[in-house]
Design an enzyme around this catalytic site. Structure first.
Site, PDB file in Angstrom:
ATOM      1  N   GLU A  67      29.296  30.724  83.218  1.00 25.95           N
ATOM      2  CA  GLU A  67      29.412  32.176  83.321  1.00 25.95           C
ATOM      3  C   GLU A  67      29.045  32.893  82.016  1.00 25.95           C
ATOM      4  OE1 GLU A  67      33.144  32.487  86.487  1.00 25.95           O
ATOM      5  OE2 GLU A  67      33.565  32.038  84.388  1.00 25.95           O
TER       6      GLU A  67
ATOM      7  N   ASP B 225      32.242  32.250  96.931  1.00 24.52           N
ATOM      8  CA  ASP B 225      32.855  31.617  98.119  1.00 24.52           C
ATOM      9  C   ASP B 225      33.676  32.663  98.869  1.00 24.52           C
ATOM     10  OD1 ASP B 225      34.639  30.763  95.509  1.00 24.52           O
ATOM     11  OD2 ASP B 225      35.889  31.386  97.180  1.00 24.52           O
TER      12      ASP B 225
HETATM   13  N1  SAH Z   1      38.559  22.645  87.217  1.00 20.91           N
HETATM   14  C1  SAH Z   1      37.628  23.720  87.562  1.00 20.91           C
HETATM   15  C2  SAH Z   1      38.393  24.926  87.989  1.00 20.91           C
HETATM   16  C3  SAH Z   1      37.560  26.088  88.490  1.00 20.91           C
HETATM   17  S1  SAH Z   1      38.622  27.314  89.146  1.00 20.91           S
HETATM   18  C4  SAH Z   1      36.756  24.000  86.350  1.00 20.91           C
HETATM   19  O1  SAH Z   1      37.229  23.864  85.229  1.00 20.91           O
HETATM   20  O2  SAH Z   1      35.563  24.357  86.518  1.00 20.91           O
HETATM   21  C5  SAH Z   1      37.505  28.471  89.799  1.00 20.91           C
HETATM   22  C6  SAH Z   1      37.013  29.558  88.859  1.00 20.91           C
HETATM   23  O3  SAH Z   1      36.208  30.453  89.604  1.00 20.91           O
HETATM   24  C7  SAH Z   1      38.104  30.407  88.216  1.00 20.91           C
HETATM   25  O4  SAH Z   1      37.727  30.740  86.904  1.00 20.91           O
HETATM   26  C8  SAH Z   1      38.206  31.655  89.120  1.00 20.91           C
HETATM   27  O5  SAH Z   1      38.310  32.840  88.373  1.00 20.91           O
HETATM   28  C9  SAH Z   1      36.909  31.661  89.951  1.00 20.91           C
HETATM   29  N2  SAH Z   1      37.056  31.632  91.419  1.00 20.91           N
HETATM   30  C10 SAH Z   1      35.998  31.526  92.259  1.00 20.91           C
HETATM   31  N3  SAH Z   1      36.407  31.486  93.545  1.00 20.91           N
HETATM   32  C11 SAH Z   1      37.765  31.561  93.539  1.00 20.91           C
HETATM   33  C12 SAH Z   1      38.749  31.553  94.555  1.00 20.91           C
HETATM   34  N4  SAH Z   1      38.423  31.413  95.847  1.00 20.91           N
HETATM   35  N5  SAH Z   1      40.058  31.638  94.200  1.00 20.91           N
HETATM   36  C13 SAH Z   1      40.392  31.765  92.894  1.00 20.91           C
HETATM   37  N6  SAH Z   1      39.487  31.768  91.877  1.00 20.91           N
HETATM   38  C14 SAH Z   1      38.178  31.666  92.180  1.00 20.91           C
END
Ligand code: SAH
Length: 233
Positions: A16, A201
């Site tokens: 990002e 998503d």
């Molecule tokens: N262990 C993974 C965690 C990713 S969490 C890693 O380190 O890459 C997902 C990220 O995308 C978070 O920063 C959140 O802000 C965002 N995100 C995208 N879709 C999401 C959803 N459905 N629910 C919550 N956060 C989401």
């Protein structure tokens, strides 16, 4: 309206923010508490870019540190999010009008759900000028976008029941895990704040499949819009 000379940009993940860091001219990196703050010039503005890590605690630590150490005139959170509003499709942009911490809940003792006690805020209002310039920038790039409410919590939302609860409680359009924590840090320090989130998503049963497929391309749209915002602010 404050004149914006220095823009802070925070994202949770490398996908990002790394492409934005790479565009900064004459960049310098300062590392504080394990977070790299890369500062440099872009479109005649000073930019400080940081990857905070996942979740509200890292997000707040990063925003507070950035404010104390670099004194930005505004902070932008860019990244990806799950869609709660049916009108939002993969890669559409949500421009945060307000953010809320959907997992902050002292309602069993009579408070509204989402209330941050002490400052008594449920919805953190984003800076209007910043949001207007983000929208104008999205129009210039031809990116589908809508202003909306972004719900943030320490949870990856991937089921309809949780999704519906967040919509019912807050009328939110998208969900993610960092923005409202940065908003709280900005609020207590009077720093204008804005949020750019591209949909990765649907925060539903398909989210565990959609997220790995679309997060990178959505994140790139967020970076492109952040770059255009820096040009136009
Ligand atoms: N262990 C993974 C965690 C990713 S969490 C890693 O380190 O890459 C997902 C990220 O995308 C978070 O920063 C959140 O802000 C965002 N995100 C995208 N879709 C999401 C959803 N459905 N629910 C919550 N956060 C989401």
């Amino acid at each position: 309206m404050t004149k914006i000379n220095t823009v802070g940009v925070i994202a949770a993940m490398q996908i990002e923010i790394d492409a934005l860091k790479a565009r900064l001219e004459n960049s310098e990196t300062v590392t504080i508490s394990g977070i790299d703050y890369v500062s440099g010039m872009l479109h005649g503005k000073k930019v400080i870019a940081a990857k905070c890590g996942i979740g509200k605690v890292f997000a707040a630590i990063c925003a507070q540190t950035m404010i104390i150490h670099f004194a930005p005139d505004c902070i932008i959170n860019t990244g990806v999010a799950g869609a709660l509003n049916k009108e939002l499709h993969i890669c559409d942009i949500v421009v945060g009008e307000k953010t809320v911490q959907h997992d902050m809940d002292t309602s069993p003792i009579g408070d509204p759900v989402g209330l941050v006690s002490g400052i008594n805020v449920v919805f953190f209002e984003n800076d209007k000028n910043v949001a207007d310039v983000i929208c104008k920038s999205a129009e210039k790039l031809g990116f589908a976008h809508r202003r909306g409410i972004i719900a943030c919590g320490d949870q990856f939302v991937a089921d309809s029941a949780t999704k519906e609860k967040i919509v019912k409680n807050f009328g939110a359009d998208a969900c993610e895990m960092e923005s409202a924590a940065m908003a709280q840090a900005c609020y207590i320090n009077n720093v204008p704040f804005g949020v750019i989130r591209a949909i990765s998503d649907g925060a539903d049963d398909g989210a565990n499949m959609d997220y790995p497929t679309f997060a990178k391309i959505a994140a790139e749209k967020g970076i492109a819009l952040t770059d255009e915002f820096i040009k136009n602010i």
